[in-house]
Design an enzyme around this catalytic site. Structure first.
Site, PDB file in Angstrom:
ATOM      1  N   LEU A  40       0.784  -1.232  -0.020  1.00 29.77           N
ATOM      2  CA  LEU A  40      -0.059   0.251   0.114  1.00 29.77           C
ATOM      3  C   LEU A  40       0.778   1.273  -0.018  1.00 29.77           C
ATOM      4  O   LEU A  40       0.535   2.166  -0.543  1.00 29.77           O
ATOM      5  CB  LEU A  40      -1.028   0.136   1.285  1.00 29.77           C
TER       6      LEU A  40
ATOM      7  N   GLY B  79       7.222   3.883   3.420  1.00 32.77           N
ATOM      8  CA  GLY B  79       7.520   5.060   4.006  1.00 32.77           C
ATOM      9  C   GLY B  79       9.060   5.185   4.447  1.00 32.77           C
ATOM     10  O   GLY B  79       9.795   4.010   4.020  1.00 32.77           O
ATOM     11  N   THR B  80       9.262   5.987   5.157  1.00 40.51           N
ATOM     12  CA  THR B  80      11.059   5.853   5.812  1.00 40.51           C
ATOM     13  C   THR B  80      11.323   4.806   6.697  1.00 40.51           C
ATOM     14  O   THR B  80      12.351   4.398   6.431  1.00 40.51           O
ATOM     15  CB  THR B  80      11.066   7.328   6.501  1.00 40.51           C
ATOM     16  N   PHE B  81      10.363   4.445   7.255  1.00 43.00           N
ATOM     17  CA  PHE B  81      10.707   3.443   8.565  1.00 43.00           C
ATOM     18  C   PHE B  81      10.287   2.072   8.254  1.00 43.00           C
ATOM     19  O   PHE B  81      10.487   1.120   8.792  1.00 43.00           O
ATOM     20  CB  PHE B  81      10.343   3.906   9.767  1.00 43.00           C
ATOM     21  N   SER B  82       9.038   2.182   7.166  1.00 48.73           N
ATOM     22  CA  SER B  82       8.377   0.689   7.180  1.00 48.73           C
ATOM     23  C   SER B  82       7.809   0.621   5.592  1.00 48.73           C
ATOM     24  O   SER B  82       7.488   1.762   5.019  1.00 48.73           O
ATOM     25  CB  SER B  82       7.270   0.922   8.027  1.00 48.73           C
TER      26      SER B  82
ATOM     27  N   ASP C  59       8.099  11.462  11.729  1.00 49.66           N
ATOM     28  CA  ASP C  59       7.830  11.322  10.381  1.00 49.66           C
ATOM     29  C   ASP C  59       6.744  11.973   9.792  1.00 49.66           C
ATOM     30  O   ASP C  59       5.760  11.076   9.202  1.00 49.66           O
ATOM     31  CB  ASP C  59       8.067   9.767   9.880  1.00 49.66           C
TER      32      ASP C  59
ATOM     33  N   LYS D 284       2.309  -3.293   8.881  1.00 47.46           N
ATOM     34  CA  LYS D 284       3.260  -2.426   8.502  1.00 47.46           C
ATOM     35  C   LYS D 284       4.704  -3.186   8.944  1.00 47.46           C
ATOM     36  O   LYS D 284       4.704  -3.729  10.150  1.00 47.46           O
ATOM     37  CB  LYS D 284       3.004  -1.337   9.446  1.00 47.46           C
TER      38      LYS D 284
END
Ligand SMILES: *[C@@H]1O[C@H](CO)[C@@H](O)[C@H](O)[C@H]1NC(C)=O
Ligand SMILES: *[C@@H]1O[C@H](CO)[C@@H](O)[C@H](O)[C@H]1NC(C)=O
Ligand SMILES: *[C@@H]1O[C@H](CO)[C@@H](O)[C@H](O)[C@H]1NC(C)=O
Ligand SMILES: *[C@@H]1O[C@H](CO)[C@@H](O)[C@H](O)[C@H]1NC(C)=O
Ligand SMILES: *[C@@H]1O[C@H](CO)[C@@H](O)[C@H](O)[C@H]1NC(C)=O
Ligand SMILES: *[C@@H]1O[C@H](CO)[C@@H](O)[C@H](O)[C@H]1NC(C)=O
Ligand SMILES: *[C@@H]1O[C@H](CO)[C@@H](O)[C@H](O)[C@H]1NC(C)=O
Length: 898
Positions: free
Chosen positions: A621, A624-627, A744, A643
């Site tokens: 979906l 992101g930066t972390f996931s 974030d 996630k």
């Protein structure tokens, strides 16, 4: 297919499927070969909901002729994220309607569409189409509605299109079209809407336009058009909307304008129009919006405006108008803004205008008005902006100022006002944007009541004759960011108050008897300066600062080193443990720990399905930066958002118990605008966090026209966007209240539930990766590109003001519909810089805000301007200047209710 089927059965099923597909094909592909063309379209565009069935008439968005044997008459696929070549549509001879708006189509407008003799409606707006408008399109001679707006088309409008005699609505705005508006447009018998704004069109508006058809809407703003406004536009009296702002039009406003009884919207500002505003304007009785600022208009303000009972905005600023503001304008019950700044107007304050009970903005600045200000300076409770600066007003500030209960800004600078500043000013608690009384002759002391203005951001009382001490009560001005008390006769010490001491010395200079910070004048036990002592004090302070910085830098470096060493040790320990236990890395997921926090969901969630969902890219979906997030469908039918934390943060996994404690705590934080974790799975060295699935995707998708998971979406309207902005602000304000900093913030982390309520996500990341708690490497914590506050470069710390900055970027995204980083901003420019440097480029807020929102209604535009101010504050370069989130929420609520 159930994997448990024996191989022989599986083979049978496959054969059966193949057979049924073959049987279905001839029926669908029958009429006129539409089947083949539709298959070709499907291969290129792959729209969701197309196939696998072979009957193309059953595909989503496809309409076939009744009893037409599969002949396609309409394709409606707006907002589906489509890309690829769609020229195969040119082989659908019965096609009457093609809507592919708001997708990601690239390349040129296919010339093949010219073969569609039955085509009536073609909407390719809001794509990324390039190249010239193909002359071959003239072949689609039945076209009545043609919309190519908001692409990147270039070149001239081809002359061949004169063959499109049936055109009723032509929209080509927001491209890069050059050349002239072709003369044949004036000859089209059915043209009702012509919209070509925001291009580089030059030359005149076609003479005679409006004579052959019932032209209702003409919007040509932001081009380079020259010559006059043809009087033919108004000849038949059908025009309703005329928008020609930002061109190079000259000549006069035609007298015939009065023939248009239905004319509601006239915006002709920023041109070179001259002559008088015709008196016939009073016959255009539907007028609600008349904006003709920044031209060369002369003569007086016609009294006939008073006949336009619906007039809501009258903006005549920056012309050469003379005379007075006519008394009869006081009859305009609906007038909300009267802006006449920068003219040669004079006379006394136009008191009668205060009879307009709905007036919220009165701008008389930069004229020659004189005499006293009226006692009841506000028209009751509605006035928000009073701009009376740069005139010749005299006398004092009336005590009636206390009745201005909604006033946001009061500009009285550069007049001949005098007397004492009345204590009643303290009653104007709404004052927020500015109180500017500079360059007048105010005397006496500062009223203590100023301290009640706890929302005020800017206070300028400079260059007056104010005396006495600065009252300590002014510390009540909690929102103050900019203050200027220079060039007065103030004395004593400057009260210790953050906003004062943070100011430049020039904010307090020019007061001979004032001492203390930020002036370099020591107050001492007795007044009067002792140079030697001052000098010693200063060097002592410098020394202290230097030592302080050294200590700070040293501790920062030690912290970083310590963190790295700690992490290395952790990893070694874990490896050692693994070796001890004789662990082998296995392919199948070995769920180590898993929990669902919410009891009612425990039956519905299957951890293996969550893990498996992350193996398929099709489930992805967002990233992101972390996931990375995936959509997972449980055997129970429940849809869960999964996630997967990125491997860079393995340290998190090694701290399971701590992480689990944090997650559980977060699951119990209950705020309607924060995404709550509903569970987690830990396996191998991965951690999955589980959340409710948000059916409307993210704000990023909503704003930038990707489609959501259902492929269904409307371009959001302003009220919805504003309410999303408020939601996010409330969620973030709550986080700050519970002493949590988000790591974030970005539009991609704002999720929309089924009612479009916004929830801020990735909250747990802040808990899991907080570097001060030693659970991750510092370099990982920077947030998303384009949202990172400038001070991060040297502090390497995400702070509360840093969050406010990132939130400000989200606000700007909402207002401009642009991404935080786009090529169009140019080298080294991001959205924030692009917006902050707009005034220097001579651009107005109009040119920054998304015109698709700001031009819809006067009320939306006003709210957007208010929100733009908030966004500018949030993205101030200096962290100290940014407001707190609580304050931001208040300001947004105010904008919403205005
Ligand atoms: C494009 O223009 C047509 C015809 O004027 C109009 O009906 C349609 O709504 C427009 N499309 C969009 C996405 O605004
Ligand atoms: C528009 O066209 C001009 C030249 O015709 C070009 O210099 C400019 O880069 C183009 N702008 C965009 C946004 O494509
Ligand atoms: C308007 O400008 C054009 C040039 O663009 C010039 O030829 C014409 O004389 C001007 N008309 C008036 C009325 O100033
Ligand atoms: C003024 O606006 C109202 C409401 O929109 C409308 O009903 C009325 O007809 C308008 N008056 C004129 C003179 O156009
Ligand atoms: C002010 O405007 C509102 C609509 O915006 C209208 O209903 C109201 O009558 C107006 N007030 C006055 C005093 O005319
Ligand atoms: C206050 O008004 C004066 C003009 O009278 C202007 O020069 C000054 O910049 C204003 N102060 C602020 C802080 O905007
Ligand atoms: C304060 O106002 C004076 C003019 O009265 C101006 O010269 C000075 O730059 C201002 N200071 C600040 C910090 O804006």
């Amino acid at each position: 297919m159930p994997p448990s089927l024996p191989p022989s059965r599986r083979g049978f099923l496959f054969l059966a499927l193949l057979l049924s597909a073959c049987l279905a094909a001839p029926g669908a592909g029958g009429a006129g070969g539409d089947g083949a063309a539709m298959q070709a379209l499907r291969r290129e565009l792959a729209p969701p909901g197309w196939g696998p069935g072979a009957d193309h008439c059953a595909w989503r968005g496809v309409t076939c002729a009744v009893g037409g044997g599969g002949a396609v008459t309409a394709i409606d696929l707006p907002r589906r994220g489509l890309r690829g070549d769609f020229s195969a549509a040119g082989a659908l001879p019965a096609l009457a309607r093609l809507d592919l708006s708001a997708n990601s189509l690239r390349g040129g407008v296919p010339a093949a569409l010219g073969a569609l003799a039955r085509l009536e409606f073609l909407d390719l707006s809001m794509n990324a189409l390039t190249g010239a408008v193909p002359a071959a399109l003239a072949g689609a001679s039945g076209l009545r509605f043609l919309n190519l707006s908001n692409n990147a088309l270039s070149g001239a409008i081809p002359d061949e299109l004169r063959g499109l005699r049936e055109l009723q609505e032509l929209q080509v705005s927001g491209n890069n079209l050059t050349g002239v508006l072709p003369g044949w447009l004036a000859g089209l018998p059915g043209l009702r809407v012509l919209s070509a704004y925001e291009n580089s069109l030059s030359g005149p508006i076609p003479p005679g336009l409006g004579l052959s058809s019932e032209l209702q809407v003409l919007n040509l703003h932001s081009n380079a058009l020259e010559g006059g406004i043809p009087s033919s536009l108004f000849q038949l009296g059908n025009l309703q909307v005329l928008i020609l702002t930002l061109n190079r039009l000259n000549g006069t406003i035609p007298d015939t304008i009065g023939r248009c009884r239905g004319l509601s919207n006239v915006r002709i500002g920023d041109n070179r129009l001259s002559g008088a505003i015709p008196a016939s304007i009073g016959d255009a009785t539907s007028l609600t919006y008349f904006e003709a600022n920044t031209n060369d208009l002369s003569g007086g303000i016609p009294t006939q405006f008073a006949r336009c009972a619906n007039l809501t905005l009258l903006n005549l600023a920056y012309n050469r108008l003379a005379g007075e503001v006519p008394d009869v304008l006081g009859e305009l019950r609906n007038l909300q803004e009267l802006i006449v700044s920068g003219n040669g107007l004079g006379g006394e304050f136009p008191k009668s205008i205060l009879r307009c009970r709905n007036l919220s903005k009165l701008d008389l600045s930069y004229n020659s008005f004189h005499g006293d200000l009226p006692e009841d300076i506000c028209n009751g409770p509605r006035m928000q902006f009073l701009f009376l600066d740069h005139n010749e007003f005299s006398g004092g500030i009336p005590r009636g100022i206390g009745g201005c209960t909604r006033l946001l800004a009061l500009q009285l600078g550069s007049n001949n006002l005098g007397g004492q500043i009345p204590a009643e000013i303290g009653k104007v608690k709404s004052l927020q944007i500015a109180l500017n009384l500079s360059f007048n002759h105010f005397v006496g002391t500062l009223p203590r009541e100023l301290g009640r203005l706890d929302k005020l951001v800017t206070l300028d009382l400079s260059s007056n004759e104010i005396s006495g001490q600065i009252p300590g009560d002014m510390r009540g001005m909690l929102s103050l960011i900019e203050v200027n008390l220079s060039n007065n006769r103030l004395s004593g010490s400057i009260p210790a108050f953050g906003p004062f001491q943070k100011s430049a010395a020039s904010s307090f200079s020019g007061n001979a008897k004032l001492c203390g910070d930020p002036l370099d004048v020591d107050c001492g036990p007795i007044y009067g300066s002792n140079y030697g002592m001052d000098h010693r004090k200063i060097s002592y302070r410098v020394a202290l600062a230097v030592v302080g910085s050294c200590v700070l830098i040293f501790s920062l470096v030690s912290l970083v080193v310590a963190l790295f060493m700690w992490r290395e040790r952790q990893e070694k320990e874990v490896e050692a443990k693994k070796a001890e236990a004789g662990e082998v890395v296995v392919a199948a997921p070995q769920v180590v720990a898993s929990t669902v926090f919410i009891e009612s969901l425990q039956q519905a969630i299957d951890f293996q399905s969550c893990v498996k969902a992350t193996y398929k890219d099709a489930n992805e979906l967002g990233n992101g930066t972390f996931s990375t997030t995936y959509k997972a469908v449980m055997p129970s039918g429940m849809v869960v958002c999964v996630k997967k934390l990125k491997s860079i943060d393995r340290a998190v996994i090694h701290h399971q118990t701590k992480m689990i404690r944090e997650l559980e705590r977060l699951a119990h934080i209950n705020h309607k605008n924060l995404v709550r974790p509903i569970g987690y799975v830990i396996y191998d060295d991965c951690a999955l966090l589980l959340h409710h699935h948000m059916p409307n995707g993210t704000l990023l998708q909503l704003l930038h026209n990707d489609c959501n998971t259902d492929g269904e979406k409307q371009k959001p309207d302003w009220p919805r966007l504003l309410s999303i902005a408020v939601d996010v602000a409330e969620g973030l304000a709550f986080l700050h209240q519970v002493a949590t900093i988000h790591l974030d913030i970005s539009s991609g982390n704002v999720y929309l539930d089924s009612h479009y309520n916004a929830l801020l996500g990735e909250v747990e990341i802040s808990k899991l990766l907080d570097p001060s708690k030693g659970t991750a490497s510092i370099s990982a914590v920077a947030g998303s590109f384009g949202y990172i506050p400038p001070e991060y470069a040297y502090t390497m710390q995400v702070t509360v003001p840093g969050n406010v900055y990132s939130y400000g970027v989200v606000l700007l995204e909402i207002l401009t519909s642009k991404l935080p980083v786009e090529e169009e901003f140019g080298e080294g420019m991001d959205l924030v810089k692009w917006v902050h440097t707009a005034p220097a480029r001579g651009e107005t807020p109009e040119q920054i805000m998304d015109p698709q929102l700001s031009t819809v209604s006067f009320a939306w535009r006003r709210q957007m301007l208010a929100v733009l101010k908030v966004a500018m504050l949030c993205t101030e370069r200096a962290p100290a200047k940014r407001p707190r989130m609580k304050k931001v929420v208040e300001m947004l609520q105010e904008a919403k209710n205005s």
